[in-house]
Design an enzyme around this catalytic site. Structure first.
Site, short mmCIF file in Angstrom:
data_model
loop_
_atom_site.label_atom_id
_atom_site.label_comp_id
_atom_site.label_asym_id
_atom_site.label_seq_id
_atom_site.Cartn_x
_atom_site.Cartn_y
_atom_site.Cartn_z
N HIS A 129 32.83 55.95 34.45
CA HIS A 129 32.75 55.53 35.82
C HIS A 129 34.28 54.58 35.89
CE1 HIS A 129 32.21 53.25 39.53
NE2 HIS A 129 32.04 52.09 38.86
N CYS A 179 26.85 52.28 40.62
CA CYS A 179 28.18 52.93 39.83
C CYS A 179 27.53 54.31 39.00
CB CYS A 179 28.83 51.96 38.74
SG CYS A 179 29.35 50.61 40.01
N ASN A 238 37.68 51.15 42.47
CA ASN A 238 36.34 51.43 42.14
C ASN A 238 35.68 52.22 43.44
OD1 ASN A 238 33.47 51.48 41.53
ND2 ASN A 238 33.44 49.41 40.62
N1 COA Z 1 43.78 37.36 42.38
C1 COA Z 1 44.32 36.42 41.92
N2 COA Z 1 43.54 35.53 41.10
C2 COA Z 1 42.14 35.82 41.11
C3 COA Z 1 41.63 36.90 41.87
C4 COA Z 1 42.43 37.56 42.41
N3 COA Z 1 41.93 38.87 43.30
N4 COA Z 1 40.10 36.94 41.52
C5 COA Z 1 39.89 36.00 40.89
N5 COA Z 1 41.03 35.11 40.66
C6 COA Z 1 41.33 33.90 39.73
C7 COA Z 1 39.73 32.98 39.60
O1 COA Z 1 39.61 32.33 40.95
C8 COA Z 1 39.98 32.47 38.62
O2 COA Z 1 40.95 31.27 38.81
P1 COA Z 1 40.55 29.86 38.12
O3 COA Z 1 40.84 30.08 36.53
O4 COA Z 1 41.55 28.89 38.81
O5 COA Z 1 39.39 29.35 38.27
C9 COA Z 1 41.03 33.06 37.63
O6 COA Z 1 41.48 34.33 38.36
C10 COA Z 1 40.22 33.91 36.30
O7 COA Z 1 39.17 34.47 36.91
P2 COA Z 1 38.04 35.21 36.26
O8 COA Z 1 36.89 35.66 37.02
O9 COA Z 1 37.65 34.35 34.98
O10 COA Z 1 38.96 36.42 35.75
P3 COA Z 1 38.37 37.62 34.80
O11 COA Z 1 39.71 37.70 33.77
O12 COA Z 1 37.03 37.56 34.34
O13 COA Z 1 38.68 39.13 35.76
C11 COA Z 1 37.48 40.62 37.01
C12 COA Z 1 37.88 38.97 36.77
C13 COA Z 1 36.47 40.66 38.40
C14 COA Z 1 38.63 41.53 37.10
C15 COA Z 1 36.58 40.98 35.86
O14 COA Z 1 35.61 40.04 35.23
C16 COA Z 1 36.03 42.16 35.78
O15 COA Z 1 36.68 43.30 36.07
N6 COA Z 1 34.78 42.30 35.77
C17 COA Z 1 33.97 43.50 35.90
C18 COA Z 1 33.87 43.80 37.33
C19 COA Z 1 33.35 45.08 37.67
O16 COA Z 1 33.74 46.18 36.76
N7 COA Z 1 32.39 45.42 38.56
C20 COA Z 1 32.02 46.48 38.95
C21 COA Z 1 31.03 47.02 38.00
S1 COA Z 1 30.50 48.61 38.30
#
Ligand code: COA
Length: 336
Positions: free
Chosen positions: A262, A115, A292
């Site tokens: 980004h 990124c 992204n």
């Molecule tokens: N649709 C529905 N549910 C989903 C899902 C999706 N696409 N992806 C994950 N879940 C579920 C998980 O399984 C979890 O379920 P559970 O509570 O039953 O275990 C629940 O949603 C919460 O998951 P969690 O990982 O805690 O969610 P979050 O609030 O942390 O959001 C991201 C997840 C990935 C959106 C977030 O962590 C994020 O954006 N992180 C940064 C990622 C990023 O920017 N990466 C690139 C960097 S350059």
């Protein structure tokens, strides 16, 4: 004194629109979950079954940027290609793009900083220009994520985030005493966080590089991510590096007309905006449309902002800021 000036920009977006609703047909997810957690409404993927690599999208974006810069391929004396999804394991996509441009000896460099890839590329181009090693540099950020994502419910946390695309920028060394062009660059990396977001296979450290049993059992050729760790690090590092970049340039946020963060997650960028108390209309986001696109996200955003005349007037000062896998992060201030 020599300054690094942007002469043209271009973008390439593949033709297959994939909405959040489309994803609900292949995995257990909802439009509401995706929009609430990430801001993303849709992304574009290369059409199913078509063999389009990062260098193909890069070529389309490059030709548009070169047209704007009024460059022929022969004018380019260096190519910098940022991608985490190269067409093939090696050689790099920069070499493949060079050949597609009809060039036969122009040097080409691949940057593997995810990124932050565009920032590493622009900072490298700036150094090459200021040291006299090159005059006209084509910078490309291009990704084809869609062929490397787990499109089942198992991969839903990552797959919903990523889109394919490319952005290209032509930069040229110009002799001037004006305080324009690339003003300051700050780059960082912390490899201790490498496993927070990675694709492990193929891995040269493993005896077979691409062990078939691992593919079946662990799917380690798909990206894995500690989403919460990445999120927390991003909202910490983006403000830090913004302050560091401004300080290095002797500027304040008031001197910046537009910030191009980004495009990883709209929530990350909203947190960043609130922490830094940045005006809503001073920050450019388009992740809602593209997801992204990693190394392509900032050059695509810049291209769109220029086309919308949001920036580009003489004296406009912009900040590019990024955080991502590596871990890597950085900031660059550029003045038109
Ligand atoms: N649709 C529905 N549910 C989903 C899902 C999706 N696409 N992806 C994950 N879940 C579920 C998980 O399984 C979890 O379920 P559970 O509570 O039953 O275990 C629940 O949603 C919460 O998951 P969690 O990982 O805690 O969610 P979050 O609030 O942390 O959001 C991201 C997840 C990935 C959106 C977030 O962590 C994020 O954006 N992180 C940064 C990622 C990023 O920017 N990466 C690139 C960097 S350059």
């Amino acid at each position: 004194m020599k300054k690094t000036i942007i002469k043209g920009t271009g973008k390439a977006i593949p033709s297959q629109l994939v909405t959040n609703e489309d994803l609900t047909e292949i995995m257990d997810t909802t439009d509401e979950w995706i929009q609430k957690r990430t801001g993303i409404k849709q992304r574009y993927w290369i059409p199913k079954g078509e063999e389009i690599g990062a260098s193909d999208l890069g070529l389309e974006a490059s030709l548009k940027a070169m047209k704007e810069a009024k460059w022929e391929p022969k004018d380019i004396d260096f190519i910098i290609f940022a991608t985490l999804s190269p067409d093939i394991f090696f050689p790099g996509s920069g070499c493949l793009l060079q050949h597609k441009l009809g060039l036969t000896s122009t040097p080409a460099l691949d940057i593997r900083q995810q990124c932050t890839g565009f920032l590493y590329s622009l900072a490298t181009a700036d150094s090459y220009i200021k040291s006299g090693l090159a005059k006209k540099i084509l910078i490309v950020g291009a990704e084809v994520h869609s062929t490397g994502l787990d499109k089942t419910t198992k991969g839903r946390d990552i797959t919903v985030l990523f889109g394919d695309g490319a952005g290209a920028v032509c930069v040229e060394g110009v002799e001037t005493n004006e305080d324009i062009g690339v003003i300051t660059s700050v780059l960082h990396a912390d490899g201790s966080g490498a496993d927070a977001l990675m694709v492990e296979l193929p891995a040269s450290r493993l005896p077979q590089r691409l062990p078939l049993d691992m593919l079946k059992n662990d799917a380690r050729h798909f990206p894995s991510m500690n989403g919460q760790k990445v999120f927390k690090m991003a909202v910490k590092k983006l403000p830090q590096v913004t302050k560091e970049t401004l300080k290095k340039a002797g500027l304040t946020l008031d001197d910046i007309d537009m910030i191009f963060p980004h495009q990883a997650n709209l929530r990350i960028n909203e947190f960043y905006r609130e922490i830094m108390k940045i005006d809503k209309n001073k920050i450019f986001n388009n992740i809602q449309k593209y997801g992204n696109t990693t190394a392509a996200s900032i050059p695509i955003a810049l291209n769109e902002a220029l086309k919308q005349n949001l920036v580009g007037k003489k004296g406009d000062t912009v900040l590019f800021v990024a955080f991502g896998a590596g871990l890597t992060w950085g900031g660059i201030i550029y003045r038109f």
